[in-house]
Design an enzyme around this catalytic site. Structure first.
Site, PDB file in Angstrom:
ATOM      1  N   PRO A 103       0.830  -1.226   0.000  1.00  0.00           N
ATOM      2  CA  PRO A 103       0.000   0.000   0.000  1.00  0.00           C
ATOM      3  C   PRO A 103       0.855   1.263   0.000  1.00  0.00           C
ATOM      4  O   PRO A 103       0.321   2.360  -0.147  1.00  0.00           O
ATOM      5  CB  PRO A 103      -0.819  -0.115   1.286  1.00  0.00           C
ATOM      6  N   ASP A 183     -11.252   1.700 -24.196  1.00  0.00           N
ATOM      7  CA  ASP A 183     -11.503   1.478 -22.772  1.00  0.00           C
ATOM      8  C   ASP A 183     -11.265   2.738 -21.954  1.00  0.00           C
ATOM      9  O   ASP A 183     -10.396   3.549 -22.289  1.00  0.00           O
ATOM     10  CB  ASP A 183     -10.552   0.404 -22.216  1.00  0.00           C
TER      11      ASP A 183
HETATM   12  N1  SAM Z   1       1.795  -2.839   7.482  1.00  0.00           N
HETATM   13  C1  SAM Z   1       1.741  -2.567   6.082  1.00  0.00           C
HETATM   14  C2  SAM Z   1       1.646  -1.056   5.861  1.00  0.00           C
HETATM   15  O1  SAM Z   1       1.014  -0.392   6.665  1.00  0.00           O
HETATM   16  O2  SAM Z   1       2.165  -0.551   4.850  1.00  0.00           O
HETATM   17  C3  SAM Z   1       0.552  -3.256   5.428  1.00  0.00           C
HETATM   18  C4  SAM Z   1       0.692  -4.737   5.366  1.00  0.00           C
HETATM   19  S1  SAM Z   1      -0.686  -5.530   4.606  1.00  0.00           S
HETATM   20  C5  SAM Z   1      -1.653  -5.984   5.983  1.00  0.00           C
HETATM   21  C6  SAM Z   1      -0.020  -7.064   4.076  1.00  0.00           C
HETATM   22  C7  SAM Z   1       0.387  -7.126   2.622  1.00  0.00           C
HETATM   23  O3  SAM Z   1      -0.747  -6.945   1.789  1.00  0.00           O
HETATM   24  C8  SAM Z   1       1.382  -6.100   2.167  1.00  0.00           C
HETATM   25  O4  SAM Z   1       2.706  -6.474   2.469  1.00  0.00           O
HETATM   26  C9  SAM Z   1       1.124  -6.041   0.678  1.00  0.00           C
HETATM   27  O5  SAM Z   1       1.832  -7.053  -0.009  1.00  0.00           O
HETATM   28  C10 SAM Z   1      -0.366  -6.345   0.577  1.00  0.00           C
HETATM   29  N2  SAM Z   1      -1.198  -5.147   0.380  1.00  0.00           N
HETATM   30  C11 SAM Z   1      -2.105  -4.662   1.246  1.00  0.00           C
HETATM   31  N3  SAM Z   1      -2.730  -3.592   0.760  1.00  0.00           N
HETATM   32  C12 SAM Z   1      -2.219  -3.377  -0.477  1.00  0.00           C
HETATM   33  C13 SAM Z   1      -2.463  -2.413  -1.491  1.00  0.00           C
HETATM   34  N4  SAM Z   1      -3.350  -1.429  -1.328  1.00  0.00           N
HETATM   35  N5  SAM Z   1      -1.763  -2.505  -2.642  1.00  0.00           N
HETATM   36  C14 SAM Z   1      -0.844  -3.472  -2.807  1.00  0.00           C
HETATM   37  N6  SAM Z   1      -0.565  -4.417  -1.878  1.00  0.00           N
HETATM   38  C15 SAM Z   1      -1.246  -4.379  -0.724  1.00  0.00           C
END
Ligand code: SAM
Length: 256
Positions: A103, A183
């Site tokens: 994220p 698109d």
């Molecule tokens: N603690 C992290 C932070 O606050 O940045 C978030 C960890 S999340 C619970 C677990 C995993 O989900 C991340 O390591 C990522 O690979 C994936 N993930 C969660 N949200 C995402 C998003 N919006 N875009 C891409 N990957 C995401």
């Protein structure tokens, strides 16, 4: 294209790749998925992939060693079999984007999907729990991508989102009948409204122009509708859209 996915949950990918456009692309040998379980790159009895963060804090972090080793194994398998392959295996391995889904990454968009669709190989790393050890970001990945400003529990769904958006842009994957040129976000605007049979449903008629057979007028109507729809829903996109003077005047009229 070869898409290498590193995950703790390989089974989550079985359904998306066994139907629809992704399956068709695999069957046509336009794309190959290579899904690796990060846990297979551990060396201890319990196949440990996570540990608690130094300095405290909630949750567990993915350890760096299995992720580095899984990426190295994926790079070692990068071969001249990829569709767009034009270089030596070493060069391809060194120029392959290694993308961490997070994220905190740059926000995924149609232009990024297009940019990534031009590579012969991609490596996608799915995080889990609280995320990954910072050294993965610092010393392994070449890109970090987010699919939106919200937090999911793992990188698997984001990896599927990327794979779907990218694969449909590989030449030959979509038939000409579902070409992506009009698109939303491809033209820099939203797509125009579309209708199919019946011509009248519950007293709601299809716009007459679409039944006229006049292709020039229909194309003009599509363009005007795309502009007014974008103005109504996503005016922020219009600043970057490629519009001629007449179309800019149309926007001024619509605004008034
Ligand atoms: N603690 C992290 C932070 O606050 O940045 C978030 C960890 S999340 C619970 C677990 C995993 O989900 C991340 O390591 C990522 O690979 C994936 N993930 C969660 N949200 C995402 C998003 N919006 N875009 C891409 N990957 C995401």
């Amino acid at each position: 294209m070869q898409i290498h996915i590193l995950t703790l949950f390989p089974q989550m990918f079985q359904s998306p790749i066994s139907s629809g456009i992704l399956k068709r692309a695999i069957d046509q040998k336009l794309v190959e998925f290579n899904i690796r379980n990060i846990r297979d790159y551990t060396h201890d009895k319990h196949h440990t992939v996570d540990d608690s963060p130094y300095g405290g804090g909630a949750g567990m972090l993915l350890k760096p060693e299995p992720i580095f080793e899984a990426v190295e194994a994926a790079k070692a398998e990068i071969s001249p079999s990829g569709q767009a392959f034009r270089t030596s295996p070493e060069e391809a391995a060194n120029t392959t984007p290694i993308i961490l889904l997070t994220p905190q990454g740059r926000l995924f968009s149609q232009p990024i999907a297009l940019e990534l669709s031009r590579h012969s190989h991609l490596i996608l790393i799915c995080g889990h729990y609280e995320g990954v050890d910072e050294r993965v970001r610092q010393h392994l990945v070449t890109d970090e991508i987010s699919i939106g400003d919200y937090v999911l529990s793992g990188g698997e769904l984001p990896a599927m989102v990327l794979a779907d958006a990218i694969v449909r842009l590989i030449p030959g994957v979509l038939g000409s009948e579902d070409s992506p040129v009009d698109d939303s976000h491809t033209t820099g605007m939203l797509e125009y409204p579309q209708y199919t049979r019946p011509p009248v449903y519950r007293d709601w008629a299809v716009p007459e122009i679409l039944l006229s057979g006049n292709h020039a007028q229909i194309a003009r109507w599509h363009r005007e509708q795309a502009i007014s729809r974008t103005l109504e829903r996503r005016p922020d996109l219009l600043g970057k859209a490629n519009l001629n003077r007449e179309e800019r005047q149309l926007i001024d009229r619509l605004k008034n």
